[in-house]
Write a protein that holds these residues in place. Structure first.
Motif, PDB file in Angstrom:
ATOM      1  N   ALA A 142       1.764   2.475  -2.170  1.00  0.00           N
ATOM      2  CA  ALA A 142       1.708   3.651  -1.292  1.00  0.00           C
ATOM      3  C   ALA A 142       2.810   4.622  -1.690  1.00  0.00           C
ATOM      4  N   VAL A 143       2.557   5.914  -1.503  1.00  0.00           N
ATOM      5  CA  VAL A 143       3.564   6.944  -1.765  1.00  0.00           C
ATOM      6  C   VAL A 143       3.770   7.761  -0.500  1.00  0.00           C
ATOM      7  N   VAL A 144       4.899   8.451  -0.422  1.00  0.00           N
ATOM      8  CA  VAL A 144       5.234   9.177   0.797  1.00  0.00           C
ATOM      9  C   VAL A 144       4.202  10.261   1.120  1.00  0.00           C
ATOM     10  N   ASP A 145       3.590  10.873   0.104  1.00  0.00           N
ATOM     11  CA  ASP A 145       2.603  11.920   0.369  1.00  0.00           C
ATOM     12  C   ASP A 145       1.304  11.365   0.954  1.00  0.00           C
ATOM     13  N   ASP A 146       1.108  10.063   0.907  1.00  0.00           N
ATOM     14  CA  ASP A 146      -0.041   9.471   1.599  1.00  0.00           C
ATOM     15  C   ASP A 146       0.043   9.720   3.106  1.00  0.00           C
ATOM     16  N   ILE A 147       1.272   9.835   3.630  1.00  0.00           N
ATOM     17  CA  ILE A 147       1.453  10.005   5.073  1.00  0.00           C
ATOM     18  C   ILE A 147       0.761  11.271   5.567  1.00  0.00           C
ATOM     19  N   THR A 148       0.912  12.364   4.826  1.00  0.00           N
ATOM     20  CA  THR A 148       0.306  13.629   5.239  1.00  0.00           C
ATOM     21  C   THR A 148      -1.198  13.489   5.403  1.00  0.00           C
ATOM     22  N   LEU A 149      -1.839  12.850   4.433  1.00  0.00           N
ATOM     23  CA  LEU A 149      -3.296  12.739   4.486  1.00  0.00           C
ATOM     24  C   LEU A 149      -3.757  11.729   5.530  1.00  0.00           C
ATOM     25  N   VAL A 150      -2.958  10.701   5.787  1.00  0.00           N
ATOM     26  CA  VAL A 150      -3.270   9.774   6.881  1.00  0.00           C
ATOM     27  C   VAL A 150      -3.257  10.528   8.211  1.00  0.00           C
ATOM     28  N   ARG A 161      -7.298   4.297  17.365  1.00  0.00           N
ATOM     29  CA  ARG A 161      -8.091   3.247  16.707  1.00  0.00           C
ATOM     30  C   ARG A 161      -8.066   3.436  15.193  1.00  0.00           C
ATOM     31  N   TYR A 162      -8.308   4.661  14.741  1.00  0.00           N
ATOM     32  CA  TYR A 162      -8.397   4.879  13.297  1.00  0.00           C
ATOM     33  C   TYR A 162      -7.027   4.903  12.634  1.00  0.00           C
ATOM     34  N   GLU A 202      -3.558  13.814   8.702  1.00  0.00           N
ATOM     35  CA  GLU A 202      -4.633  14.799   8.754  1.00  0.00           C
ATOM     36  C   GLU A 202      -5.985  14.126   8.988  1.00  0.00           C
ATOM     37  N   GLY A 203      -6.151  12.922   8.432  1.00  0.00           N
ATOM     38  CA  GLY A 203      -7.391  12.180   8.668  1.00  0.00           C
ATOM     39  C   GLY A 203      -7.559  11.836  10.143  1.00  0.00           C
ATOM     40  N   CYS A 204      -6.472  11.436  10.787  1.00  0.00           N
ATOM     41  CA  CYS A 204      -6.536  11.143  12.224  1.00  0.00           C
ATOM     42  C   CYS A 204      -6.809  12.406  13.030  1.00  0.00           C
ATOM     43  N   ALA A 205      -6.215  13.529  12.619  1.00  0.00           N
ATOM     44  CA  ALA A 205      -6.429  14.792  13.332  1.00  0.00           C
ATOM     45  C   ALA A 205      -7.879  15.244  13.253  1.00  0.00           C
ATOM     46  N   ALA A 206      -8.581  14.825  12.196  1.00  0.00           N
ATOM     47  CA  ALA A 206      -9.980  15.220  12.036  1.00  0.00           C
ATOM     48  C   ALA A 206     -10.904  14.501  13.014  1.00  0.00           C
ATOM     49  N   VAL A 207     -10.406  13.425  13.629  1.00  0.00           N
ATOM     50  CA  VAL A 207     -11.204  12.689  14.617  1.00  0.00           C
ATOM     51  C   VAL A 207     -11.167  13.474  15.916  1.00  0.00           C
ATOM     52  N   ARG A 208     -12.314  13.971  16.345  1.00  0.00           N
ATOM     53  CA  ARG A 208     -12.349  14.806  17.547  1.00  0.00           C
ATOM     54  C   ARG A 208     -13.726  14.720  18.197  1.00  0.00           C
ATOM     55  N   ALA A 223      -4.761   2.759  13.526  1.00  0.00           N
ATOM     56  CA  ALA A 223      -4.564   1.312  13.360  1.00  0.00           C
ATOM     57  C   ALA A 223      -5.301   0.803  12.121  1.00  0.00           C
ATOM     58  N   ILE A 224      -6.518   1.309  11.900  1.00  0.00           N
ATOM     59  CA  ILE A 224      -7.275   0.916  10.708  1.00  0.00           C
ATOM     60  C   ILE A 224      -6.534   1.368   9.446  1.00  0.00           C
ATOM     61  N   LEU A 225      -6.039   2.611   9.453  1.00  0.00           N
ATOM     62  CA  LEU A 225      -5.328   3.137   8.293  1.00  0.00           C
ATOM     63  C   LEU A 225      -4.008   2.402   8.061  1.00  0.00           C
ATOM     64  N   LEU A 226      -3.309   2.041   9.143  1.00  0.00           N
ATOM     65  CA  LEU A 226      -2.074   1.287   8.995  1.00  0.00           C
ATOM     66  C   LEU A 226      -2.342  -0.100   8.419  1.00  0.00           C
ATOM     67  N   SER A 227      -3.474  -0.668   8.777  1.00  0.00           N
ATOM     68  CA  SER A 227      -3.851  -1.957   8.193  1.00  0.00           C
ATOM     69  C   SER A 227      -4.003  -1.818   6.680  1.00  0.00           C
ATOM     70  N   GLY A 228      -4.584  -0.688   6.252  1.00  0.00           N
ATOM     71  CA  GLY A 228      -4.739  -0.438   4.827  1.00  0.00           C
ATOM     72  C   GLY A 228      -3.422  -0.158   4.123  1.00  0.00           C
ATOM     73  N   LEU A 229      -2.419   0.301   4.864  1.00  0.00           N
ATOM     74  CA  LEU A 229      -1.104   0.571   4.280  1.00  0.00           C
ATOM     75  C   LEU A 229      -0.214  -0.671   4.256  1.00  0.00           C
ATOM     76  N   SER A 230      -0.670  -1.732   4.889  1.00  0.00           N
ATOM     77  CA  SER A 230       0.143  -2.944   4.963  1.00  0.00           C
ATOM     78  C   SER A 230       0.139  -3.686   3.633  1.00  0.00           C
ATOM     79  N   ALA A 231       1.239  -4.372   3.373  1.00  0.00           N
ATOM     80  CA  ALA A 231       1.364  -5.155   2.148  1.00  0.00           C
ATOM     81  C   ALA A 231       0.256  -6.199   2.077  1.00  0.00           C
ATOM     82  N   GLY A 232      -0.282  -6.409   0.880  1.00  0.00           N
ATOM     83  CA  GLY A 232      -1.317  -7.409   0.686  1.00  0.00           C
ATOM     84  C   GLY A 232      -2.721  -6.864   0.755  1.00  0.00           C
ATOM     85  N   ALA A 233      -2.889  -5.593   1.112  1.00  0.00           N
ATOM     86  CA  ALA A 233      -4.225  -4.996   1.153  1.00  0.00           C
ATOM     87  C   ALA A 233      -4.741  -4.778  -0.263  1.00  0.00           C
ATOM     88  N   VAL A 234      -6.050  -4.515  -0.381  1.00  0.00           N
ATOM     89  CA  VAL A 234      -6.687  -4.301  -1.678  1.00  0.00           C
ATOM     90  C   VAL A 234      -6.029  -3.135  -2.397  1.00  0.00           C
TER      91      VAL A 234
END
Length: 210
Positions: free
Chosen positions: A145-153, A174-175, A155-161, A177-188
């Protein structure tokens, strides 16, 4: 005992917030909406609005600067959290709840940022990088993961409306939490190259409100 009457300054502050809340609702729904729509939503005369904001661009700039200040305050507050992973994830949750990035997604490029806005943006960068580094040091953030991933994470949540604001907040959490799961160590392993800062900052370099 009766409460003291609000001062003129308190009334003005309250009216300012009513106008900004109305502007947020109007411009997130339609960035091209006229400033008269804000006055109507806020229940104030157009002259009262223009006494506070000289133009639509001035109002948009103030609205987005408020969001930037909230982002900066949350980043500063997160720095005091002793656990690096909790500091990082708690910061993201609070920013998603504050809906700061809806302003970025919808309104970037519609006004010229002020020097103060550029200064505040510059102050946020080292704070976010430090939060990110602490999360990495905790061993719970994935290595690629890189720090610039945070911005898009965010913005992705903001798009949920959805039309219901309470349900929108629930779905965003909810989403995230899903994205944080993907940012966790050990993910694909993540596909493709990571985002670069210049790919994300272009929206703030030009543009005027209509």
């Amino acid at each position: 005992m009766s409460k003291p009457l609000p001062t003129r300054q308190a009334k003005a502050t309250r009216k300012d917030q009513v106008i900004l809340d109305a502007a947020r609702e109007v411009f997130l729904a339609d960035p091209k909406a006229p400033i008269t729509a804000v006055a109507q939503r806020a229940g104030v005369g157009i002259s009262a609005l223009y006494r506070r904001y000289a133009s639509k661009e001035d109002l948009l700039r103030t609205l987005c600067h408020e969001g930037l200040r909230r982002f900066l305050a949350e980043a500063e507050a997160a720095a005091s959290e002793p656990d690096g992973w909790e500091a990082f994830t708690g910061f993201l949750r609070r920013i998603v709840d504050a809906d700061v990035h809806s302003l970025t997604v919808h309104l970037a490029g519609t006004f010229t940022p002020t020097p103060q806005m550029h200064d505040d943006m510059a102050r946020t960068e080292p704070l976010v990088r430090k939060l990110f580094a602490r999360a990495k040091s905790s061993g719970r953030l994935r290595h690629d993961a890189v720090v610039d991933d945070i911005t898009l994470v965010l913005e992705g949540c903001a798009a949920v409306r959805v039309p219901d604001s309470v349900r929108t907040k629930q779905l965003r959490r909810r989403y995230l939490a899903i994205l944080l799961s993907g940012l966790s160590a050990g993910a694909v392993e993540l596909p493709g190259p990571a985002p670069k800062s210049h790919e994300l900052n272009w929206r703030w370099t030009s543009g005027q409100a209509e």
